[in-house]
Design a protein around this motif. Structure first.
Motif, PDB file in Angstrom:
ATOM      1  N   CYS A 102       0.830  -1.208   0.000  1.00  0.00           N
ATOM      2  CA  CYS A 102       0.000   0.000   0.000  1.00  0.00           C
ATOM      3  C   CYS A 102       0.865   1.258   0.000  1.00  0.00           C
ATOM      4  O   CYS A 102       0.551   2.229  -0.707  1.00  0.00           O
ATOM      5  CB  CYS A 102      -0.926   0.009   1.206  1.00  0.00           C
ATOM      6  SG  CYS A 102      -2.223  -1.236   1.127  1.00  0.00           S
ATOM      7  N   GLN A 103       1.939   1.251   0.755  1.00  0.00           N
ATOM      8  CA  GLN A 103       2.842   2.402   0.779  1.00  0.00           C
ATOM      9  C   GLN A 103       3.484   2.615  -0.592  1.00  0.00           C
ATOM     10  O   GLN A 103       3.643   3.747  -1.048  1.00  0.00           O
ATOM     11  CB  GLN A 103       3.893   2.227   1.876  1.00  0.00           C
ATOM     12  CG  GLN A 103       3.293   2.328   3.254  1.00  0.00           C
ATOM     13  CD  GLN A 103       4.220   1.840   4.360  1.00  0.00           C
ATOM     14  OE1 GLN A 103       5.056   0.963   4.156  1.00  0.00           O
ATOM     15  NE2 GLN A 103       4.063   2.428   5.547  1.00  0.00           N
ATOM     16  N   LEU A 104       3.802   1.525  -1.252  1.00  0.00           N
ATOM     17  CA  LEU A 104       4.355   1.603  -2.597  1.00  0.00           C
ATOM     18  C   LEU A 104       3.321   2.154  -3.588  1.00  0.00           C
ATOM     19  O   LEU A 104       3.643   2.997  -4.442  1.00  0.00           O
ATOM     20  CB  LEU A 104       4.828   0.218  -3.038  1.00  0.00           C
ATOM     21  CG  LEU A 104       5.593   0.140  -4.338  1.00  0.00           C
ATOM     22  CD1 LEU A 104       6.910   0.895  -4.231  1.00  0.00           C
ATOM     23  CD2 LEU A 104       5.858  -1.313  -4.677  1.00  0.00           C
ATOM     24  N   VAL A 105       2.079   1.709  -3.456  1.00  0.00           N
ATOM     25  CA  VAL A 105       0.996   2.205  -4.305  1.00  0.00           C
ATOM     26  C   VAL A 105       0.818   3.709  -4.084  1.00  0.00           C
ATOM     27  O   VAL A 105       0.680   4.476  -5.052  1.00  0.00           O
ATOM     28  CB  VAL A 105      -0.315   1.430  -4.040  1.00  0.00           C
ATOM     29  CG1 VAL A 105      -1.518   2.155  -4.618  1.00  0.00           C
ATOM     30  CG2 VAL A 105      -0.225   0.013  -4.606  1.00  0.00           C
ATOM     31  N   LEU A 106       0.838   4.146  -2.838  1.00  0.00           N
ATOM     32  CA  LEU A 106       0.693   5.579  -2.545  1.00  0.00           C
ATOM     33  C   LEU A 106       1.831   6.382  -3.172  1.00  0.00           C
ATOM     34  O   LEU A 106       1.597   7.453  -3.753  1.00  0.00           O
ATOM     35  CB  LEU A 106       0.650   5.822  -1.032  1.00  0.00           C
ATOM     36  CG  LEU A 106      -0.593   5.318  -0.305  1.00  0.00           C
ATOM     37  CD1 LEU A 106      -0.454   5.538   1.191  1.00  0.00           C
ATOM     38  CD2 LEU A 106      -1.846   5.973  -0.829  1.00  0.00           C
ATOM     39  N   ALA A 107       3.054   5.883  -3.070  1.00  0.00           N
ATOM     40  CA  ALA A 107       4.204   6.569  -3.669  1.00  0.00           C
ATOM     41  C   ALA A 107       4.048   6.645  -5.192  1.00  0.00           C
ATOM     42  O   ALA A 107       4.374   7.665  -5.816  1.00  0.00           O
ATOM     43  CB  ALA A 107       5.500   5.860  -3.288  1.00  0.00           C
ATOM     44  N   HIS A 108       3.542   5.589  -5.776  1.00  0.00           N
ATOM     45  CA  HIS A 108       3.348   5.572  -7.226  1.00  0.00           C
ATOM     46  C   HIS A 108       2.282   6.598  -7.632  1.00  0.00           C
ATOM     47  O   HIS A 108       2.475   7.348  -8.604  1.00  0.00           O
ATOM     48  CB  HIS A 108       2.946   4.174  -7.694  1.00  0.00           C
ATOM     49  CG  HIS A 108       2.773   4.081  -9.172  1.00  0.00           C
ATOM     50  ND1 HIS A 108       3.837   4.029 -10.031  1.00  0.00           N
ATOM     51  CD2 HIS A 108       1.667   4.064  -9.942  1.00  0.00           C
ATOM     52  CE1 HIS A 108       3.393   3.978 -11.273  1.00  0.00           C
ATOM     53  NE2 HIS A 108       2.074   3.992 -11.244  1.00  0.00           N
ATOM     54  N   ILE A 109       1.194   6.636  -6.905  1.00  0.00           N
ATOM     55  CA  ILE A 109       0.132   7.601  -7.202  1.00  0.00           C
ATOM     56  C   ILE A 109       0.683   9.025  -7.102  1.00  0.00           C
ATOM     57  O   ILE A 109       0.384   9.880  -7.939  1.00  0.00           O
ATOM     58  CB  ILE A 109      -1.085   7.392  -6.280  1.00  0.00           C
ATOM     59  CG1 ILE A 109      -1.719   6.024  -6.542  1.00  0.00           C
ATOM     60  CG2 ILE A 109      -2.102   8.515  -6.458  1.00  0.00           C
ATOM     61  CD1 ILE A 109      -2.733   5.606  -5.488  1.00  0.00           C
ATOM     62  N   ARG A 110       1.502   9.274  -6.099  1.00  0.00           N
ATOM     63  CA  ARG A 110       2.100  10.604  -5.927  1.00  0.00           C
ATOM     64  C   ARG A 110       2.956  10.962  -7.147  1.00  0.00           C
ATOM     65  O   ARG A 110       2.856  12.070  -7.683  1.00  0.00           O
ATOM     66  CB  ARG A 110       2.947  10.651  -4.654  1.00  0.00           C
ATOM     67  CG  ARG A 110       3.635  11.995  -4.418  1.00  0.00           C
ATOM     68  CD  ARG A 110       4.462  11.994  -3.141  1.00  0.00           C
ATOM     69  NE  ARG A 110       3.627  12.005  -1.980  1.00  0.00           N
ATOM     70  CZ  ARG A 110       3.263  13.120  -1.324  1.00  0.00           C
ATOM     71  NH1 ARG A 110       3.665  14.289  -1.734  1.00  0.00           N
ATOM     72  NH2 ARG A 110       2.500  13.038  -0.262  1.00  0.00           N
ATOM     73  N   ARG A 111       3.790  10.035  -7.589  1.00  0.00           N
ATOM     74  CA  ARG A 111       4.640  10.295  -8.756  1.00  0.00           C
ATOM     75  C   ARG A 111       3.808  10.559 -10.011  1.00  0.00           C
ATOM     76  O   ARG A 111       4.111  11.464 -10.789  1.00  0.00           O
ATOM     77  CB  ARG A 111       5.590   9.118  -9.008  1.00  0.00           C
ATOM     78  CG  ARG A 111       6.808   9.102  -8.105  1.00  0.00           C
ATOM     79  CD  ARG A 111       7.836   8.088  -8.564  1.00  0.00           C
ATOM     80  NE  ARG A 111       7.317   6.737  -8.695  1.00  0.00           N
ATOM     81  CZ  ARG A 111       7.200   5.871  -7.700  1.00  0.00           C
ATOM     82  NH1 ARG A 111       7.556   6.216  -6.467  1.00  0.00           N
ATOM     83  NH2 ARG A 111       6.729   4.657  -7.913  1.00  0.00           N
ATOM     84  N   VAL A 112       2.761   9.776 -10.186  1.00  0.00           N
ATOM     85  CA  VAL A 112       1.899   9.949 -11.358  1.00  0.00           C
ATOM     86  C   VAL A 112       1.215  11.318 -11.309  1.00  0.00           C
ATOM     87  O   VAL A 112       1.130  12.014 -12.320  1.00  0.00           O
ATOM     88  CB  VAL A 112       0.866   8.808 -11.453  1.00  0.00           C
ATOM     89  CG1 VAL A 112      -0.198   9.107 -12.489  1.00  0.00           C
ATOM     90  CG2 VAL A 112       1.557   7.489 -11.786  1.00  0.00           C
ATOM     91  N   ALA A 113       0.745  11.706 -10.137  1.00  0.00           N
ATOM     92  CA  ALA A 113       0.050  12.989  -9.994  1.00  0.00           C
ATOM     93  C   ALA A 113       0.970  14.155 -10.326  1.00  0.00           C
ATOM     94  O   ALA A 113       0.513  15.175 -10.856  1.00  0.00           O
ATOM     95  CB  ALA A 113      -0.496  13.136  -8.579  1.00  0.00           C
ATOM     96  N   GLU A 114       2.249  14.003 -10.048  1.00  0.00           N
ATOM     97  CA  GLU A 114       3.203  15.082 -10.332  1.00  0.00           C
ATOM     98  C   GLU A 114       3.406  15.288 -11.829  1.00  0.00           C
ATOM     99  O   GLU A 114       3.905  16.321 -12.247  1.00  0.00           O
ATOM    100  CB  GLU A 114       4.529  14.802  -9.624  1.00  0.00           C
ATOM    101  CG  GLU A 114       4.410  14.957  -8.125  1.00  0.00           C
ATOM    102  CD  GLU A 114       5.608  14.456  -7.349  1.00  0.00           C
ATOM    103  OE1 GLU A 114       6.516  13.848  -7.948  1.00  0.00           O
ATOM    104  OE2 GLU A 114       5.627  14.664  -6.120  1.00  0.00           O
ATOM    105  N   HIS A 115       3.004  14.309 -12.633  1.00  0.00           N
ATOM    106  CA  HIS A 115       3.129  14.433 -14.088  1.00  0.00           C
ATOM    107  C   HIS A 115       1.902  15.107 -14.708  1.00  0.00           C
ATOM    108  O   HIS A 115       1.838  15.268 -15.915  1.00  0.00           O
ATOM    109  CB  HIS A 115       3.362  13.062 -14.729  1.00  0.00           C
ATOM    110  CG  HIS A 115       4.730  12.548 -14.465  1.00  0.00           C
ATOM    111  ND1 HIS A 115       5.015  11.754 -13.382  1.00  0.00           N
ATOM    112  CD2 HIS A 115       5.896  12.732 -15.128  1.00  0.00           C
ATOM    113  CE1 HIS A 115       6.303  11.467 -13.393  1.00  0.00           C
ATOM    114  NE2 HIS A 115       6.856  12.046 -14.438  1.00  0.00           N
ATOM    115  N   GLY A 116       0.929  15.439 -13.904  1.00  0.00           N
ATOM    116  CA  GLY A 116      -0.209  16.204 -14.388  1.00  0.00           C
ATOM    117  C   GLY A 116      -1.414  15.361 -14.756  1.00  0.00           C
ATOM    118  O   GLY A 116      -1.365  14.135 -14.769  1.00  0.00           O
ATOM    119  N   PRO A 117      -2.504  16.033 -15.067  1.00  0.00           N
ATOM    120  CA  PRO A 117      -3.779  15.358 -15.302  1.00  0.00           C
ATOM    121  C   PRO A 117      -3.849  14.544 -16.593  1.00  0.00           C
ATOM    122  O   PRO A 117      -4.810  13.830 -16.803  1.00  0.00           O
ATOM    123  CB  PRO A 117      -4.788  16.506 -15.327  1.00  0.00           C
ATOM    124  CG  PRO A 117      -4.005  17.726 -15.615  1.00  0.00           C
ATOM    125  CD  PRO A 117      -2.617  17.485 -15.090  1.00  0.00           C
TER     126      PRO A 117
END
Length: 171
Positions: free
Chosen positions: A77-92
């Motif tokens: 779950c922590q890895l999934v959260l980190a991945h979501i954060r990275r994806v969000a930084e690339h924009g919508p």
């Protein structure tokens, strides 16, 4: 399937790396006891370039966390959260992956209430990544609202409400 997966774990790996309809995840996780083993595939699935595979990995991690809230699932779950954060930084423009990530956050906080603060921080970070919005910006004739950005902001807001509703009330 359980017996096939136990007999030959490479079949389980092949099935999950090939992917399948995410609507089957709940059924498989609930009905196939060996599915907990799939937690070890989530990091590699998230690392793939294909957005569909990333979305599948996010959903798989959440389904496994809901069914098997063990320390290894917390790490996933922590890895999934980190991945979501990275994806969000690339924009919508990565909206499908972002939407999949947002959809599982209430599930993660139910499985692991200790992730609540991290999830709220992630949602605030995602909102910040979308840039400032003020009433003047919305009315300005010089500002064109990106539909993807608007949809992301709406999803973040809805997810924040769902996550807040997932927190257990104090006794």
């Amino acid at each position: 399937l359980h017996y096939i997966f136990i007999k030959d774990p490479t079949v389980m790996q092949a099935v999950h790396f090939e992917g399948y309809d995410h609507r089957l995840l709940s059924l498989l996780v609930e009905g196939v006891p060996s599915m907990h083993y799939c937690q070890r595939y989530v990091p590699d699935l998230l690392a793939r370039d294909d957005q569909d595979t990333q979305m599948f990995a996010i959903r798989l991690g959440a389904a496994l966390a809901r069914r098997y809230p063990l320390p290894t699932a917390l790490q996933v779950c922590q890895l999934v959260l980190a991945h979501i954060r990275r994806v969000a930084e690339h924009g919508p423009f990565r909206l499908p992956v972002i939407a999949s990530g947002l959809a599982v956050l209430p599930v993660l906080v139910k499985a692991f209430p200790s992730l609540g603060r991290d999830i709220v921080d992630l949602l605030c970070h995602m909102n910040d990544c979308l840039g400032p919005v003020s009433p003047g910006d919305m009315a300005s004739s010089h500002t064109i609202q990106d539909p993807g950005q608007h949809r992301c902001r709406q999803l973040v807001r809805e997810t924040l409400l769902a996550v807040a509703a997932s927190f257990p009330l104090p006794q």
